[in-house]
Design a protein around this motif. Structure first.
Motif, PDB file in Angstrom:
ATOM      1  N   ARG A 252      57.299  56.682  67.765  1.00 25.91           N
ATOM      2  CA  ARG A 252      57.818  57.819  67.034  1.00 25.91           C
ATOM      3  C   ARG A 252      59.292  57.586  66.744  1.00 25.91           C
ATOM      4  O   ARG A 252      59.991  56.894  67.478  1.00 25.91           O
ATOM      5  N   CYS A 253      59.750  58.184  65.653  1.00 25.74           N
ATOM      6  CA  CYS A 253      61.157  58.081  65.271  1.00 25.74           C
ATOM      7  C   CYS A 253      61.836  59.428  65.489  1.00 25.74           C
ATOM      8  O   CYS A 253      61.323  60.462  65.057  1.00 25.74           O
ATOM      9  N   TYR A 254      62.977  59.391  66.158  1.00 27.44           N
ATOM     10  CA  TYR A 254      63.796  60.579  66.397  1.00 27.44           C
ATOM     11  C   TYR A 254      65.127  60.379  65.656  1.00 27.44           C
ATOM     12  O   TYR A 254      66.030  59.704  66.180  1.00 27.44           O
ATOM     13  N   PRO A 255      65.280  60.922  64.450  1.00 28.40           N
ATOM     14  CA  PRO A 255      66.526  60.713  63.704  1.00 28.40           C
ATOM     15  C   PRO A 255      67.693  61.461  64.360  1.00 28.40           C
ATOM     16  O   PRO A 255      67.674  62.687  64.483  1.00 28.40           O
ATOM     17  N   LEU A 256      68.702  60.718  64.778  1.00 33.61           N
ATOM     18  CA  LEU A 256      69.918  61.298  65.344  1.00 33.61           C
ATOM     19  C   LEU A 256      70.940  61.465  64.224  1.00 33.61           C
ATOM     20  O   LEU A 256      71.224  60.519  63.489  1.00 33.61           O
ATOM     21  N   THR A 257      71.482  62.675  64.081  1.00 36.50           N
ATOM     22  CA  THR A 257      72.440  62.955  63.020  1.00 36.50           C
ATOM     23  C   THR A 257      73.766  63.407  63.609  1.00 36.50           C
ATOM     24  O   THR A 257      73.803  64.186  64.562  1.00 36.50           O
ATOM     25  N   VAL A 258      74.856  62.913  63.030  1.00 32.09           N
ATOM     26  CA  VAL A 258      76.211  63.305  63.421  1.00 32.09           C
ATOM     27  C   VAL A 258      76.977  63.611  62.140  1.00 32.09           C
ATOM     28  O   VAL A 258      77.055  62.771  61.237  1.00 32.09           O
TER      29      VAL A 258
ATOM     30  N   GLY B 105      76.740  59.462  61.247  1.00 28.35           N
ATOM     31  CA  GLY B 105      75.630  58.695  61.775  1.00 28.35           C
ATOM     32  C   GLY B 105      74.295  59.277  61.375  1.00 28.35           C
ATOM     33  O   GLY B 105      74.122  60.497  61.360  1.00 28.35           O
ATOM     34  N   LEU B 106      73.377  58.395  61.037  1.00 28.48           N
ATOM     35  CA  LEU B 106      71.974  58.748  60.821  1.00 28.48           C
ATOM     36  C   LEU B 106      71.187  57.586  61.408  1.00 28.48           C
ATOM     37  O   LEU B 106      71.015  56.548  60.773  1.00 28.48           O
TER      38      LEU B 106
ATOM     39  N   LEU C 114      68.100  66.144  54.259  1.00 25.12           N
ATOM     40  CA  LEU C 114      67.512  64.877  54.700  1.00 25.12           C
ATOM     41  C   LEU C 114      65.996  64.901  54.556  1.00 25.12           C
ATOM     42  O   LEU C 114      65.382  63.946  54.062  1.00 25.12           O
ATOM     43  N   LYS C 115      65.387  65.997  54.956  1.00 27.08           N
ATOM     44  CA  LYS C 115      63.931  66.110  54.845  1.00 27.08           C
ATOM     45  C   LYS C 115      63.489  66.111  53.392  1.00 27.08           C
ATOM     46  O   LYS C 115      62.524  65.423  53.022  1.00 27.08           O
TER      47      LYS C 115
ATOM     48  N   TRP D  89      70.241  55.942  52.234  1.00 28.49           N
ATOM     49  CA  TRP D  89      70.360  57.355  51.873  1.00 28.49           C
ATOM     50  C   TRP D  89      71.694  57.928  52.346  1.00 28.49           C
ATOM     51  O   TRP D  89      72.311  58.740  51.648  1.00 28.49           O
ATOM     52  N   ARG D  90      72.158  57.526  53.521  1.00 28.14           N
ATOM     53  CA  ARG D  90      73.447  58.020  54.024  1.00 28.14           C
ATOM     54  C   ARG D  90      74.579  57.604  53.086  1.00 28.14           C
ATOM     55  O   ARG D  90      75.516  58.371  52.855  1.00 28.14           O
ATOM     56  N   GLU D  91      74.500  56.408  52.529  1.00 29.66           N
ATOM     57  CA  GLU D  91      75.509  55.980  51.560  1.00 29.66           C
ATOM     58  C   GLU D  91      75.507  56.883  50.330  1.00 29.66           C
ATOM     59  O   GLU D  91      76.568  57.302  49.849  1.00 29.66           O
ATOM     60  N   ILE D  92      74.321  57.208  49.832  1.00 29.76           N
ATOM     61  CA  ILE D  92      74.228  58.109  48.677  1.00 29.76           C
ATOM     62  C   ILE D  92      74.789  59.475  49.034  1.00 29.76           C
ATOM     63  O   ILE D  92      75.558  60.073  48.278  1.00 29.76           O
ATOM     64  N   TYR D  93      74.415  59.987  50.202  1.00 28.12           N
ATOM     65  CA  TYR D  93      74.873  61.317  50.621  1.00 28.12           C
ATOM     66  C   TYR D  93      76.395  61.353  50.734  1.00 28.12           C
ATOM     67  O   TYR D  93      77.043  62.310  50.287  1.00 28.12           O
ATOM     68  N   ASN D  94      76.994  60.335  51.326  1.00 31.65           N
ATOM     69  CA  ASN D  94      78.439  60.319  51.564  1.00 31.65           C
ATOM     70  C   ASN D  94      79.255  59.993  50.325  1.00 31.65           C
ATOM     71  O   ASN D  94      80.339  60.549  50.128  1.00 31.65           O
ATOM     72  N   CYS D  95      78.761  59.086  49.499  1.00 29.65           N
ATOM     73  CA  CYS D  95      79.595  58.495  48.456  1.00 29.65           C
ATOM     74  C   CYS D  95      79.182  58.846  47.033  1.00 29.65           C
ATOM     75  O   CYS D  95      79.964  58.613  46.103  1.00 29.65           O
ATOM     76  N   GLU D  96      77.968  59.378  46.836  1.00 28.61           N
ATOM     77  CA  GLU D  96      77.501  59.631  45.482  1.00 28.61           C
ATOM     78  C   GLU D  96      77.065  61.077  45.248  1.00 28.61           C
ATOM     79  O   GLU D  96      77.323  61.637  44.182  1.00 28.61           O
TER      80      GLU D  96
END
Length: 375
Positions: free
Chosen positions: A157-163, A173-174, A255-256, A278-285
């Motif tokens: 299972r994947c547990y996405p940690l977000t900061v 962080g993602l 994110l979802k 996706w984090r790059e898009i969220y932060n920079c675009e």
């Protein structure tokens, strides 16, 4: 040192955007990103001259003709919308401007284009309701941290940690985690602290590994003690009140909607590159409506608080009442035992008198962790 191989363009774009923020410490940024100042200034110069296209490895594509027809503009809108299906007219307009498109329609025109191409549901606009927002005045004043649920892969299972930084909404962080243990989160945060520095305060909910709830009482954990020893102040959401960490909760919804909803990944190593992209898009675009359609990277600066190689010594001012915490989490004062938390065993805490007679507050470094009543 070279750029990390995981995503060269992603590394370069994040670097130049953080370096472009007013009063940015570019040499410190170079150290955090593991590159020389010569390399850093080279890419910053190319970015200022050519935009994102200047960050490519000198295989320059010819500039498009500035004389676009309406059909070409419409195709650009449609193409951008298909890349980001959750973005509306205002976000798409802001992104087209950031890409320096010569002709950018108004948000209402973009919305009409989306309707014509059946790329927007008629009821979508009804989902946006205005509300009061609060943010801390500076980057790194507060980071919000949480896990975004979990989902199944083939064998794990994947547990996405977000900061998330409270002021800028910058996603620090993602991380695709295989569990929610102290070691896993500590390793993830060590990487984040090494890159961006440390915040002055962090906010989390009442889940593990931040805290444990015993007999309806919040108890400290070894993980939270580690953060306290790094000089970070901690605060925790009220039980059943997720709005306390509202920005991170809102980030989870985005994110979802934009990434996790349609995933088909098989393993954690397969998840992380998608998370990074996706984090790059969220932060920079991705234009963020809560910050005036700026991108989070335009408002974020790395923290001057450098992650230490070793945990600092535990010290208190001269004259302070100091007690060592025993293995069972008990301190002894005036021949009586008082429980302050097993997570502090072997460490020293300070007792500070209050305005109430014979009532003391117990501090571990800068953080109040308990109160004791000698009566």
């Amino acid at each position: 040192m070279p750029w990390k191989e995981s995503s060269t363009m992603s590394q370069r774009q994040e670097f130049v955007m953080l370096a472009s923020v007013e009063n940015a410490n570019i040499r410190q940024l170079c150290r955090r990103f593991g590159i020389s100042p010569t390399v850093g200034y080279k890419w910053l110069g190319r970015y200022r001259a050519e935009g994102v296209a200047g960050l490519k490895d000198r295989s320059r594509r010819p500039q498009n003709s500035p004389h676009r027809t309406d059909a070409k503009v419409e195709q650009k809108v449609v193409r951008l919308r298909k890349q980001h299906p959750a973005w509306g007219g205002r976000k798409l307009q802001a992104r087209l401007k950031a890409l320096k498109e010569p002709q950018v329609p108004s948000p209402s025109t973009i919305t009409a284009i989306l309707h014509r191409h059946q790329l927007i549901a008629p009821e979508a606009s009804a989902q946006h309701q205005p509300y009061q927002r609060f943010e801390h005045p500076h980057p790194n004043d507060l980071w919000q941290m949480d896990f975004k649920g979990d989902f199944a892969l083939e064998k794990e299972r994947c547990y996405p940690l977000t900061v998330l930084d409270d002021h800028s909404r910058f996603a620090l962080g993602l991380v695709a985690c295989g569990n929610q243990t102290t070691l896993t989160v500590q390793n993830a945060l060590t990487d984040i602290f090494s890159r961006y520095g440390m915040p002055y305060r962090m906010s989390m909910d009442n889940g593990f590994p931040w805290v444990v709830i015993t007999n309806r009482k919040r108890c400290w954990t070894q993980f939270s003690v580690w953060l306290l020893r790094l000089g970070i102040r901690l605060s925790f959401a009220r039980p059943y009140h997720p709005q306390t960490n509202g920005k991170d909760e809102r980030f989870h919804r985005t994110l979802k909607l934009e990434l996790l909803r349609d995933h088909a990944w098989r393993s954690l190593p397969e998840c992380q590159p998608h998370f990074d992209a996706w984090r790059e898009i969220y932060n920079c675009e991705r234009p963020h409506e809560a910050i005036g359609l700026d991108v989070p990277a335009s408002r974020y600066q790395i923290s001057p608080r450098t992650f230490p190689e070793r945990l600092p010594q535990i010290e208190y001012p001269e004259g302070t009442i100091v007690r060592k915490v025993e293995r069972n989490g008990i301190i002894t004062y005036h021949n009586h035992g008082y429980f302050v938390g097993e997570a502090f065993r072997g460490l020293h805490v300070a007792l500070r008198p209050t305005t109430t007679d014979r009532v003391f507050e117990v501090y571990f470094l800068h953080q109040k962790i308990a109160s004791i009543d000698l009566k």
